[in-house]
Design an enzyme around this catalytic site. Structure first.
Site, PDB file in Angstrom:
ATOM      1  N   ASP A 156      11.638 -51.131 -27.671  1.00 28.33           N
ATOM      2  CA  ASP A 156      12.900 -50.921 -28.387  1.00 28.33           C
ATOM      3  C   ASP A 156      13.022 -49.472 -28.866  1.00 28.33           C
ATOM      4  OD1 ASP A 156      14.190 -53.352 -28.182  1.00 28.33           O
ATOM      5  OD2 ASP A 156      13.331 -54.168 -30.016  1.00 28.33           O
ATOM      6  N   ARG A 207      33.766 -57.843 -22.442  1.00 24.83           N
ATOM      7  CA  ARG A 207      34.625 -58.920 -22.958  1.00 24.83           C
ATOM      8  C   ARG A 207      35.373 -58.484 -24.216  1.00 24.83           C
ATOM      9  NH1 ARG A 207      30.099 -62.036 -21.339  1.00 24.83           N
ATOM     10  NH2 ARG A 207      29.290 -62.196 -23.476  1.00 24.83           N
TER      11      ARG A 207
END
Length: 403
Positions: free
Chosen positions: A173, A108
């Site tokens: 992570d 986007r």
């Protein structure tokens, strides 16, 4: 001592659009090896990790400082056409672009691989996603513990007859981030040979399974689920043992797994009688009398601190460690002696201790520098890379394009 030529990754330049921990751990590792990492952040709030923990300064949390050392920060509003244009002008000066936004965000923003490759063909475009960009889960959001649950880590943590337990380390992570850093270096080496850039994708779920391979090997090639082993993780006398003064972390973990370790343990305990005790003469006997053996060892550890136990047994050749807590890591005499604990001055926190980076290279040394304030290097980078004058920068600030 001969003078070093410079950091190992001197000359490698990275545009860092990462947030929280998975992506930031990747780029911090590369920065600590000498890469020039420029962190591109939104002007209004920056990396959401800046506010984790509700610190006094909502833009400079301890969490952020632990994952963003040795970087520069540029604050550009990429939703503004002028901000997007600034980013695209910066791009050709960099070798690598790294992002770990949620599904669809980068597309986007117009920063997908096809767009960036057209503008800068040699670019290495690295993206880190919870479940990758294909498959039934590709649209799902993920954080560290989501990845760990999806990779089986919960299922092997905890007591056998109780629910799964959330693991302590955030390897979903940071473990993914370090694997991505390794892949970026491989792509960079390949580009030095071929001149070609490429796209790298890493899934947190898949990366986390790398740390599960030992436990996976016990699943009979996927035909059964590996069990939870509780607190011990091994055969007697492998276990956690209490130590004085009996605080929540006053424990020591012993891992004598060979016959030699068992002999060394009995000698160090000054209990040669255990060596000839028929209840403990071999592994099968020790398993059958595991509770009794545990008490024999625990009686000795309860009379000592965990540091005393570690020094005595470790010095005797018995694999063991005190259960250090996160406070003790910053003062552990071994880590301090090795120069692993650094003191760093932070504008909002003062002089604080920061743990270092494990790899040590004889021909490369990069001092640890503090994490940047939001937009701290905007003028430096845009002025240096794009030649923007002070008036240009002032106009961009007033228009809300940069901070």
């Amino acid at each position: 001592m001969a003078e070093l030529d410079g950091p190992a990754l001197d000359g490698l330049r990275i545009l860092d659009m990462t947030q929280y921990e998975a992506g930031t751990s990747c780029t911090q590792a590369l920065a600590w090896l000498g890469a020039d990492v420029v962190k591109v952040e939104a002007p209004e709030h920056g990396d959401p990790g800046r506010a984790v923990g509700r610190s006094e300064n909502m833009e400079y949390s301890a969490y952020f400082c632990n994952w963003n050392a040795n970087k520069r920060s540029v604050a550009i509003n990429l939703r503004e056409p002028e901000g997007h244009a600034l980013f695209m002008r910066l791009l050709p000066s960099f070798d690598v672009f790294v992002e770990n936004y949620g599904p669809g965000v980068i597309e986007r923003l117009g920063l997908d691989y096809a767009t960036l490759k057209e503008a800068h063909p040699p670019l290495i475009h690295a993206r880190l996603k919870g479940f990758g960009t294909s498959g039934p889960y590709s649209g799902f959001k993920s954080y560290d513990m989501i990845a760990q649950a999806a990779a089986g880590a919960f299922s092997v943590t905890g007591e056998a007859d109780r629910p799964p337990v959330i693991p302590g380390p955030t390897t979903g992570d940071s473990g993914t981030g370090v694997q991505l850093a390794m892949a970026i270096l491989a792509a960079y080496v390949q580009r030095l040979r071929t001149g070609k850039g490429q796209q790298i994708e890493i899934s947190m779920q898949e990366a986390m399974t790398y740390f599960m391979r030992t436990r996976v090997s016990g699943s009979k090639w996927g035909e059964r689920a590996a069990p939870r082993n509780g607190g011990s993780g091994g055969l007697p006398p492998v276990d956690l043992y209490p130590c004085k003064p009996f605080g929540p972390n006053d424990w020591v973990y012993l891992m004598p797994i060979t016959a030699g370790h068992w002999d060394d343990l009995c000698v160090a305990l000054e209990r040669p009688d255990l060596l000839v005790d028929e209840r403990f003469t071999d592994m099968q006997a020790r398993i059958a009398h595991g509770a009794t053996l545990y008490e024999e060892v625990a009686q000795w550890t309860r009379e000592r601190t965990k540091q005393e136990v570690m020094e005595t047994l470790g010095g005797a050749g018995v694999p063991c460690s005190a259960c250090l807590d996160t406070r003790e890591l910053h003062t552990d005499p071994h880590l301090v002696a090795r120069g692993f604990v650094h003191t760093v001055d932070h504008p909002m926190h003062g002089a604080v201790r920061l743990l270092g980076f494990a790899p040590r290279m004889s021909e490369s040394d990069v001092p640890i520098a503090r994490a940047p304030l939001l937009g701290e290097h905007t003028a430096e980078v845009l002025g240096g890379e794009l030649g923007l004058a002070s008036d240009d920068l002032d106009g961009l600030r007033e228009a809300g394009v940069i901070r």
